[in-house]
Scaffold this active site. Structure first.
Site, PDB file in Angstrom:
ATOM      1  CB  THR A   1      -0.926   0.013   1.227  1.00  8.17           C
ATOM      2  OG1 THR A   1      -0.123  -0.097   2.424  1.00  8.17           O
ATOM      3  CG2 THR A   1      -1.921  -1.132   1.182  1.00  8.17           C
TER       4      THR A   1
ATOM      5  N   GLY B   1       2.344   4.607  -0.924  1.00  4.02           N
ATOM      6  CA  GLY B   1       1.892   5.678  -1.801  1.00  4.02           C
ATOM      7  C   GLY B   1       0.398   5.945  -1.766  1.00  4.02           C
TER       8      GLY B   1
END
Length: 263
Positions: A204, A206
């Site tokens: 996950t 960013g």
């Protein structure tokens, strides 16, 4: 003319977050992305190994170069690192006739600090007041306001605390809570609860940059804040579901998930 969006943020050498994530998001959503680099990081799937902020005059020159010639329909901010950079960017945004999405980046996905403690007052007093939408996660809410969110019921209190600093709207991201991925968007009078499925995917990196850039992209197209945030939530939910392994640590969300052909 294609809508133009400017990201003012740090560079992630691993390509998962920061300016790189912002520009990928903008491309995926059909707008022209432009950038002002505020800092350079040595970063990969394992964390941030180093960070070097750019001089204020370099940030200001990049901003003026883009805005004065090309123009913008939305601005998005990310890593600003120091009080001096925060104040300079806030001043630039206040003189720009375009919506601004402020992602008050405090720490990286791996827990590495990306904002000096001395800059918090500048974020509260200078940057948040010029934001059309502020998009803090739960750790950033605590960092900025002292409010700790432990359940969905705390999101309204968190939003009120952030709104005290002056953004027109705040999107409190509840992704760190258990259960559905629920976010609260409010301007203090209207509330929009956005729910999405929670995907069992550790990749996950960013997410916050991607969501804020997606909101800015949709605002640049002329959508209202609730419409822009709803579309951005749909986009980032798909990007999280398609997140992939990269390196030995936490991989990025997939910014191009809509372009993948079914296998």
């Amino acid at each position: 003319m294609i809508p133009r969006v400017l990201t003012v943020a740090g560079s992630d050498s691993g390509g998962g977050a920061g300016v790189q994530a912002d520009l990928k998001t903008m491309l995926a959503l059909g707008v022209h992305g432009m950038s002002v680099i505020t800092a350079v990081t040595a970063q990969n799937s394992l964390g941030v190994q180093g960070a070097w902020e750019l001089p204020v005059e370099a940030v200001r020159a990049q901003y003026r170069s883009v805005v004065d010639d090309i123009g913008v329909q939305a601005v998005k901010t990310g890593m600003l690192a120091s009080a001096e950079l925060v104040e300079a960017v806030a001043e630039l945004i206040s003189g720009t006739d375009a919506p601004a999405v402020v992602d008050p980046v405090g720490v990286s996905k791996h827990g590495d600090p990306l904002l000096a403690a001395s800059a918090l007052d500048s974020v509260r007093d200078r940057l948040l007041p010029v934001a059309t939408v502020a998009t803090p996660n739960l750790d950033e809410v605590t960092q900025l306001t002292g409010v700790r969110v432990e359940s969905e019921g705390d999101l309204r209190r968190a939003a009120a605390a952030v709104l005290e600093y002056g953004p027109r709207w705040v999107l409190i991201k509840g992704g760190h809570l258990s259960g559905d991925a629920v976010d609260l968007l409010t301007d203090g009078s209207r509330e929009h609860w956005l729910r999405g499925p929670r995907h069992d995917n550790r990749h996950t990196h960013g997410t916050g940059c991607t969501l804020a850039s997606a909101v800015a992209s949709e605002l640049a197209k002329g959508l209202s804040v609730p419409e822009a945030v709803t579309r951005a939530k749909e986009y980032v939910t798909g990007a999280i579901a398609a997140g992939f392994a990269l390196g030995a640590g936490i991989g990025p969300v997939d910014h191009g998930w809509r372009f993948r052909s079914p296998q």
